[in-house]
Write a protein that holds these residues in place. Structure first.
Motif, PDB file in Angstrom:
ATOM      1  N   THR A  19       0.831  -1.206   0.000  1.00  0.00           N
ATOM      2  CA  THR A  19       0.000   0.000   0.000  1.00  0.00           C
ATOM      3  C   THR A  19       0.862   1.251   0.000  1.00  0.00           C
ATOM      4  OG1 THR A  19      -0.162  -0.141   2.409  1.00  0.00           O
ATOM      5  CG2 THR A  19      -1.949  -1.089   1.149  1.00  0.00           C
ATOM      6  N   ILE A  23       1.092   4.143  -3.016  1.00  0.00           N
ATOM      7  CA  ILE A  23       0.847   5.563  -2.760  1.00  0.00           C
ATOM      8  C   ILE A  23       2.051   6.400  -3.191  1.00  0.00           C
ATOM      9  CG2 ILE A  23       0.522   7.270  -0.926  1.00  0.00           C
ATOM     10  CD1 ILE A  23      -1.258   5.163   0.477  1.00  0.00           C
ATOM     11  N   ASN A  26       2.141   6.529  -6.991  1.00  0.00           N
ATOM     12  CA  ASN A  26       1.130   7.464  -7.502  1.00  0.00           C
ATOM     13  C   ASN A  26       1.583   8.908  -7.349  1.00  0.00           C
ATOM     14  OD1 ASN A  26      -0.637   5.442  -8.244  1.00  0.00           O
ATOM     15  ND2 ASN A  26      -1.791   5.523  -6.348  1.00  0.00           N
ATOM     16  N   CYS A  27       2.127   9.256  -6.205  1.00  0.00           N
ATOM     17  CA  CYS A  27       2.568  10.643  -5.968  1.00  0.00           C
ATOM     18  C   CYS A  27       3.686  11.048  -6.919  1.00  0.00           C
ATOM     19  CB  CYS A  27       3.028  10.803  -4.524  1.00  0.00           C
ATOM     20  SG  CYS A  27       1.702  10.725  -3.318  1.00  0.00           S
ATOM     21  N   ASN A  58      -2.990   0.648 -10.642  1.00  0.00           N
ATOM     22  CA  ASN A  58      -3.549   0.604  -9.295  1.00  0.00           C
ATOM     23  C   ASN A  58      -4.502  -0.571  -9.126  1.00  0.00           C
ATOM     24  OD1 ASN A  58      -2.285   2.830  -8.077  1.00  0.00           O
ATOM     25  ND2 ASN A  58      -3.692   4.224  -9.085  1.00  0.00           N
ATOM     26  N   TYR A  69      -5.019  -4.775   1.677  1.00  0.00           N
ATOM     27  CA  TYR A  69      -5.907  -3.616   1.686  1.00  0.00           C
ATOM     28  C   TYR A  69      -7.045  -3.849   2.669  1.00  0.00           C
ATOM     29  CZ  TYR A  69      -3.191  -1.840  -2.080  1.00  0.00           C
ATOM     30  OH  TYR A  69      -2.145  -1.361  -2.816  1.00  0.00           O
ATOM     31  N   ASN A  73      -6.268   0.620   5.549  1.00  0.00           N
ATOM     32  CA  ASN A  73      -5.427   0.874   4.379  1.00  0.00           C
ATOM     33  C   ASN A  73      -6.250   1.396   3.208  1.00  0.00           C
ATOM     34  OD1 ASN A  73      -3.152   0.084   5.734  1.00  0.00           O
ATOM     35  ND2 ASN A  73      -3.108  -1.963   4.871  1.00  0.00           N
ATOM     36  N   TYR A  77      -5.617   4.910   1.344  1.00  0.00           N
ATOM     37  CA  TYR A  77      -5.425   4.941  -0.108  1.00  0.00           C
ATOM     38  C   TYR A  77      -6.387   5.941  -0.759  1.00  0.00           C
ATOM     39  CZ  TYR A  77      -5.576   3.454  -4.952  1.00  0.00           C
ATOM     40  OH  TYR A  77      -5.563   3.445  -6.312  1.00  0.00           O
ATOM     41  N   SER A  80      -5.345   9.449  -0.012  1.00  0.00           N
ATOM     42  CA  SER A  80      -4.187   9.873  -0.808  1.00  0.00           C
ATOM     43  C   SER A  80      -4.599  10.242  -2.230  1.00  0.00           C
ATOM     44  CB  SER A  80      -3.112   8.789  -0.824  1.00  0.00           C
ATOM     45  OG  SER A  80      -3.511   7.699  -1.612  1.00  0.00           O
ATOM     46  N   ILE A  81      -5.540   9.486  -2.808  1.00  0.00           N
ATOM     47  CA  ILE A  81      -6.034   9.812  -4.156  1.00  0.00           C
ATOM     48  C   ILE A  81      -6.741  11.166  -4.151  1.00  0.00           C
ATOM     49  CG2 ILE A  81      -7.651   9.112  -5.975  1.00  0.00           C
ATOM     50  CD1 ILE A  81      -5.140   7.408  -5.899  1.00  0.00           C
TER      51      ILE A  81
END
Length: 98
Positions: A19, A23, A26-27, A58, A69, A73, A77, A80-81
């Motif tokens: 996880t 993240i 993605n960032c 993803n 997940y 978590n 997640y 964060s999105i």
């Protein structure tokens, strides 16, 4: 004295949860995409294509590790999105020197 194996490299990042890796990925990808594919007034179509590929990645990662997940978590997640969406609109609306 320090133990012998303290400085040996860990294989496959065994102590980093998937996880967290997702993240972070993605960032980083979103930060690079915003810098490359967003202009002063428009967003390039390649940006949306790469975001779609990132979304597929993803889904693949979440389906590959469903036991990682958990409820908490999943909330982290999704948060964060949402934070990355906020950052996209925030940086898009900043004044540029065009």
């Amino acid at each position: 004295m320090l133990p012998e194996g303290i400085y040996k490299r860990r294989r496959n990042h065994n102590n980093t949860p998937p996880t967290v890796l997702l993240i972070i990925t993605n960032c980083i990808v979103l930060a690079v995409l915003i810098q490359i594919f967003t202009g002063c007034n428009t967003v390039n179509n390649y940006f949306w294509g790469v975001v779609a590929v990132l979304a597929l990645y993803n889904v693949y990662t979440i389906r590959r590790n469903p036991d990682e997940y958990t409820w908490l978590n999943g909330i982290i997640y999704v948060a964060s999105i949402l934070f990355m969406v906020f950052l996209f609109f925030y940086f898009r609306d900043q004044p540029h020197n065009c």
